[in-house]
Write an enzyme that holds these catalytic residues in place. Structure first.
Site, PDB file in Angstrom:
ATOM      1  N   HIS A 223     -70.712 -14.628 -35.376  1.00 24.91           N
ATOM      2  CA  HIS A 223     -71.227 -15.349 -36.533  1.00 24.91           C
ATOM      3  C   HIS A 223     -72.410 -14.647 -37.190  1.00 24.91           C
ATOM      4  O   HIS A 223     -72.728 -14.923 -38.332  1.00 24.91           O
ATOM      5  CB  HIS A 223     -71.567 -16.781 -36.135  1.00 24.91           C
ATOM      6  N   SER A 227     -66.667 -12.405 -39.546  1.00 23.56           N
ATOM      7  CA  SER A 227     -65.449 -11.688 -39.197  1.00 23.56           C
ATOM      8  C   SER A 227     -65.293 -10.442 -40.053  1.00 23.56           C
ATOM      9  O   SER A 227     -65.674 -10.422 -41.226  1.00 23.56           O
ATOM     10  CB  SER A 227     -64.241 -12.588 -39.424  1.00 23.56           C
ATOM     11  N   LYS A 251     -55.422 -23.255 -40.668  1.00 31.13           N
ATOM     12  CA  LYS A 251     -54.634 -22.066 -40.330  1.00 31.13           C
ATOM     13  C   LYS A 251     -54.616 -21.860 -38.804  1.00 31.13           C
ATOM     14  O   LYS A 251     -53.577 -21.536 -38.224  1.00 31.13           O
ATOM     15  CB  LYS A 251     -55.235 -20.846 -41.021  1.00 31.13           C
ATOM     16  N   ASP A 252     -55.762 -22.066 -38.173  1.00 38.91           N
ATOM     17  CA  ASP A 252     -55.824 -21.934 -36.713  1.00 38.91           C
ATOM     18  C   ASP A 252     -54.979 -23.011 -36.028  1.00 38.91           C
ATOM     19  O   ASP A 252     -54.311 -22.744 -35.028  1.00 38.91           O
ATOM     20  CB  ASP A 252     -57.272 -22.025 -36.215  1.00 38.91           C
ATOM     21  N   GLU A 295     -48.770  -8.231 -11.769  1.00 44.25           N
ATOM     22  CA  GLU A 295     -48.185  -8.933 -12.906  1.00 44.25           C
ATOM     23  C   GLU A 295     -48.113  -7.979 -14.102  1.00 44.25           C
ATOM     24  O   GLU A 295     -48.841  -6.989 -14.166  1.00 44.25           O
ATOM     25  CB  GLU A 295     -49.064 -10.143 -13.258  1.00 44.25           C
TER      26      GLU A 295
HETATM   27  C1  HEM Z   1     -61.897 -14.843 -23.371  1.00 45.17           C
HETATM   28  C2  HEM Z   1     -61.431 -14.066 -24.264  1.00 45.17           C
HETATM   29  C3  HEM Z   1     -61.801 -14.059 -25.734  1.00 45.17           C
HETATM   30  C4  HEM Z   1     -62.072 -15.116 -26.581  1.00 45.17           C
HETATM   31  C5  HEM Z   1     -62.079 -16.589 -26.227  1.00 45.17           C
HETATM   32  C6  HEM Z   1     -62.362 -14.559 -27.876  1.00 45.17           C
HETATM   33  C7  HEM Z   1     -62.661 -15.304 -29.003  1.00 45.17           C
HETATM   34  C8  HEM Z   1     -62.883 -14.769 -30.271  1.00 45.17           C
HETATM   35  C9  HEM Z   1     -62.913 -15.523 -31.497  1.00 45.17           C
HETATM   36  C10 HEM Z   1     -62.705 -17.030 -31.638  1.00 45.17           C
HETATM   37  C11 HEM Z   1     -63.102 -14.645 -32.496  1.00 45.17           C
HETATM   38  C12 HEM Z   1     -63.116 -14.963 -33.948  1.00 45.17           C
HETATM   39  C13 HEM Z   1     -61.723 -15.005 -34.557  1.00 45.17           C
HETATM   40  C14 HEM Z   1     -61.085 -13.665 -34.667  1.00 45.17           C
HETATM   41  O1  HEM Z   1     -61.665 -12.780 -35.319  1.00 45.17           O
HETATM   42  O2  HEM Z   1     -59.989 -13.468 -34.150  1.00 45.17           O
HETATM   43  C15 HEM Z   1     -63.275 -13.337 -31.899  1.00 45.17           C
HETATM   44  C16 HEM Z   1     -63.543 -12.163 -32.580  1.00 45.17           C
HETATM   45  C17 HEM Z   1     -63.690 -10.915 -32.004  1.00 45.17           C
HETATM   46  N1  HEM Z   1     -63.385 -10.577 -30.708  1.00 45.17           N
HETATM   47 FE1  HEM Z   1     -62.877 -11.873 -29.261  1.00 45.17          FE
HETATM   48  N2  HEM Z   1     -62.272 -13.203 -27.796  1.00 45.17           N
HETATM   49  C18 HEM Z   1     -61.930 -12.869 -26.514  1.00 45.17           C
HETATM   50  C19 HEM Z   1     -61.726 -11.611 -26.011  1.00 45.17           C
HETATM   51  C20 HEM Z   1     -62.042 -10.444 -26.700  1.00 45.17           C
HETATM   52  C21 HEM Z   1     -61.830  -9.116 -26.200  1.00 45.17           C
HETATM   53  C22 HEM Z   1     -61.173  -8.795 -24.857  1.00 45.17           C
HETATM   54  C23 HEM Z   1     -62.295  -8.245 -27.160  1.00 45.17           C
HETATM   55  C24 HEM Z   1     -62.336  -6.751 -27.187  1.00 45.17           C
HETATM   56  C25 HEM Z   1     -61.975  -5.966 -26.290  1.00 45.17           C
HETATM   57  C26 HEM Z   1     -62.785  -9.027 -28.244  1.00 45.17           C
HETATM   58  C27 HEM Z   1     -63.360  -8.501 -29.379  1.00 45.17           C
HETATM   59  C28 HEM Z   1     -63.625  -9.225 -30.537  1.00 45.17           C
HETATM   60  C29 HEM Z   1     -64.137  -8.676 -31.751  1.00 45.17           C
HETATM   61  C30 HEM Z   1     -64.544  -7.215 -31.983  1.00 45.17           C
HETATM   62  C31 HEM Z   1     -64.169  -9.735 -32.685  1.00 45.17           C
HETATM   63  C32 HEM Z   1     -64.603  -9.670 -34.115  1.00 45.17           C
HETATM   64  C33 HEM Z   1     -63.357  -9.227 -34.794  1.00 45.17           C
HETATM   65  C34 HEM Z   1     -63.207  -9.537 -36.244  1.00 45.17           C
HETATM   66  O3  HEM Z   1     -63.722 -10.537 -36.713  1.00 45.17           O
HETATM   67  O4  HEM Z   1     -62.530  -8.736 -36.847  1.00 45.17           O
HETATM   68  N3  HEM Z   1     -62.604 -10.355 -27.956  1.00 45.17           N
HETATM   69  N4  HEM Z   1     -63.104 -13.448 -30.552  1.00 45.17           N
END
Ligand code: HEM
Lengths: 441, 252
Positions: A223, A227, A251-252, A295
């Site tokens: 935030h 994004s 959308k979500d 797995e």
């Molecule tokens: C428990 C696992 C995870 C949860 C609950 C989670 C949740 C989220 C959410 C809700 C967003 C905002 C929506 C979106 O942009 O899709 C986000 C963005 C992001 N996540 Fe995760 N995420 C997880 C794992 C990861 C992993 C494994 C990575 C990278 C290796 C990651 C990297 C990022 C990045 C870089 C963003 C910003 C991306 C953008 O807005 O373009 N996340 N995450």
């Protein structure tokens, strides 16, 4: 540069009266929520369905925690009791089978979602300035997820549980000097047994909540700079964004619907498709299964581990394969985020994805014959991609021109779409209202 | 490039095939099971016949430790029938008021009494081989129902050049093609009360209805519930899509 003059993209503070107002005055929770996922959180208007996977990961985590708590109420973490207690859950606990199948398949889908989320970030360059820490938090969660899932898989104490735990914990014995001591401590004895099982149970329960805590920090970091988006360019003004609610909440929610359909198909109609049949055989320390495989979601890592003939070497390769991801924001020397404008990187992205799939294939095959060579080549390419190609391509490639702003690109896109539609339909298009249409000023 | 990904996916899909080409056993026959598919459920009369096969044959060597006699009511046995089956086995109970342990006939609440006291006894009686517990066999092998059916109908004469270990039997579906289990089914070896001819093939199909039920007694509930859940989710998701379109209308 993402300056912070975008503070005032929206003005949708909520004013509350009565009891809610009383609470809000003392604890501004309603505006906090509204600022996080409500009408006052700005989101680039052009994000595509790949941006659903973050919230899907969140839902997957919640499902794991809820089903896990139910299972934990009936599970017995002893070498004699574990396997039978899982069967008792399946047969004698009301809808126990539902909870267990949901938990097992939920883990698979969780990984599927997070992998798509991760590759989305690689494609659109979301890890770049200023989102490096956000990327790191994601990676730490991924490593914790791998650990949690591995420990969870040991709990039913079937053949694959037992031998998987044996193979993986033995890797710690490869550590120079402290290896033997470490192994003894880890096992709490001279082999994989009940002490380890109890320890894994405790940690499996704990780590899911650590992940949940990190997910909140992850979103906090998200935030701060909002994004990224498929164009990879920054938000320049109110015309580039839409309020999160209602546009992205709905959308979500639609995404959740699709996710739950896939989930239900697995849980109700193919609950064992992704699992190993061997894990329905109780653990037997005297009988090694013909093929010990993890797995599906750990297979690429398993292939990297086995690609190095030396045990310690394999462990180092595996660790580096994960650690190298932390350096990606700096290994990628291109200033352009989105692969859409990077003709060469775009090709490399698909080759890399293919490489990871090949690693998965090799990881699931017996380590013999051509699989050894293919696994080694694919492992080398994995590192070449990050350590050689990524830095060089960023310097050599000439990106195609970036659009001026998200809003202009969206307008262009809409015009093109309408030009395609208009001749047949013949209805005048309603004008695009830009950012403020969703919430009142 | 996308094509490359496609090729890799294909290879990944073929991986299990590659693994099993290494075993020298034949791939299991394909059978249409009543419990497969979206509407699949058990054929209860067949499962009851399968119980009879289990009691007469398999149960003399194999245990079924996760199934209780009371569960038999789920495949349509009456309480008295299930009680009678239970009562033909003894279980150890106690201590009684004098502190002594004693044997009593098994009841509905007991789990299937294993044929041998322990693994050593089972091995001793089977030439050193251990007849595994059958409660989860349906899920403990790849394509379990097809595999066990093939195994039960896969005995035959080996080609003359096959070397045989003593006490082993030729079976083309068992890894290595030699199995310690003697052919458990012979034509006409049970008398079905409903008059179904007891061929080896028929008994194998029947016993698999029973074993699939033993492994997944909740399968019919699972399928029925899944249908309801899917219909609900499809409607809900359709609705959410409509709402999404409506909310986004002024943006397109
Ligand atoms: C428990 C696992 C995870 C949860 C609950 C989670 C949740 C989220 C959410 C809700 C967003 C905002 C929506 C979106 O942009 O899709 C986000 C963005 C992001 N996540 Fe995760 N995420 C997880 C794992 C990861 C992993 C494994 C990575 C990278 C290796 C990651 C990297 C990022 C990045 C870089 C963003 C910003 C991306 C953008 O807005 O373009 N996340 N995450």
């Amino acid at each position: 540069m993402a300056g912070h003059d975008d503070e005032h993209l929206l003005h949708n503070e909520i004013k509350l009266l009565g009891v809610l107002g009383w609470v809000e005055y003392r604890l501004p929770i309603f505006n906090w929520i509204n600022n996080a996922v409500g009408t006052n959180y700005p989101t680039p208007k052009n994000v595509n369905y790949f941006w659903n996977f973050g919230s899907l990961a969140g839902i997957a985590l919640v499902i794991q925690i809820l089903t896990g708590i139910v299972l934990a109420a009936h599970y017995v973490p002893t070498a004699d009791g574990a396997f039978a207690s899982v069967e008792r859950i399946m047969r004698d606990v009301n809808y126990g089978w539902l909870f267990r199948y949901a938990h097992a398949n939920g883990a698979s889908l969780f990984f599927a979602v997070v992998y798509i989320h991760l590759f989305r970030n690689l494609y659109y360059g979301s890890y770049k300035y200023p989102r490096e820490l956000l990327w790191w938090l994601g990676l730490i969660m991924l490593i914790l997820m791998i650990t949690t899932a591995f420990m969870g898989y040991v709990l039913p104490w079937g053949q694959m549980s037992y031998w998987g735990a044996t193979v993986i914990t033995n890797l710690f014995g490869a550590m120079p000097i402290i290896g033997d001591e470490l192994l003894l401590w880890l096992w709490g004895g001279f082999t994989v047994g009940e002490v380890l099982l109890r320890g894994f149970y405790s940690l499996h329960y704990l780590l899911a909540f650590v992940i949940a805590g990190l997910a909140i920090v992850h979103i906090w970091a998200l935030h701060q700079h909002r994004s990224n988006n498929p164009l990879g360019i920054d938000i320049k003004g109110p015309q580039d964004i839409l309020p999160f609610h209602p546009y992205f909440t709905v959308k979500d929610l639609f995404g959740f619907g699709i996710y739950l359909i896939v989930f239900a198909l697995l849980v109700f109609y193919a609950p064992n498709m992704l699992g190993e049949p061997d894990n329905y055989i109780p653990a037997d320390p005297l009988q090694t299964p013909a093929h010990i495989v993890p797995e599906w979601y750990l297979l690429p890592f398993y292939a990297i581990l086995r690609a190095v003939p030396d045990k310690l070497g394999g462990v180092i390769a595996l660790a580096l394969a994960l650690l190298v991801l932390f350096a990606v924001p700096w290994l990628d020397t291109s200033k352009v985020r989105s692969a859409r404008f990077r003709p060469i990187y775009k090709q490399l992205f698909w080759i890399f994805l293919a490489d990871v799939l090949i690693l998965g294939w090799v990881g699931g095959s017996p380590p013999e014959g051509m699989f050894i060579t293919i696994g080694q080549l694919a492992t080398v390419y994995y590192f070449v991609h990050f350590l050689v190609l990524l830095p060089i391509v960023g310097k050599l490639e000439s990106p195609t021109p970036l659009p001026d702003s998200i809003a202009t690109a969206v307008l262009e896109e809409n015009k093109r779409k309408k030009a395609r539609k208009l001749p047949q339909v013949g209805v005048a298009p309603s004008a695009s209202h830009g950012a403020s249409s969703g919430g009142g000023h | 490039m996308r094509r490359l990904v496609g090729v890799a996916l294909l290879l990944a899909a073929l991986a299990p095939a590659a693994v099993h080409a290494a075993d020298e056993a034949d791939p299991p026959k394909r059978v249409q099971w009543s419990f497969d598919g979206l509407f699949g459920t058990f054929d209860l009369p067949a499962a009851r016949r399968g119980l009879q096969v289990y009691l007469d044959s398999c149960g003399t060597c194999h245990s079924l430790r996760f199934v209780a006699y009371r569960n038999l009511l789920e495949i349509g046995l009456t309480g008295d029938e299930a009680k009678a089956i239970a009562a033909s086995h003894e279980v150890r109970d106690g201590p009684d008021e004098t502190g002594a342990y004693f044997m009593r006939p098994a009841g509905l609440a007991d789990r299937f009494v294993p044929p041998f006291a322990n693994e050593q006894a089972a091995r001793f009686a089977n030439g050193g081989a251990y007849p595994p517990d059958l409660s989860l066999m349906y899920k403990a092998r790849l394509r379990g129902a097809d595999y066990v059916y093939s195994l039960l109908t896969g005995y035959g004469d080996p080609s003359p050049d096959v070397e045989f270990a003593p006490g082993m039997n030729y079976n083309r579906y068992f890894p290595g093609r030699q199995i310690a289990m003697p052919q458990p089914l012979l034509d006409g070896m049970v008398q079905y009360a409903d008059g179904t001819p007891a061929t080896v093939d028929q008994m194998a199909r029947d016993v698999l209805q029973f074993l699939a039920w033993a492994a997944e007694p909740y399968l019919p509930v699972r399928h029925r519930m899944g249908l309801g859940v899917l219909v609900y989710l499809l409607l809900l998701t359709g609705l959410l899509y409509a709402v999404k379109r409506a909310v986004w209308r002024d943006q397109h």
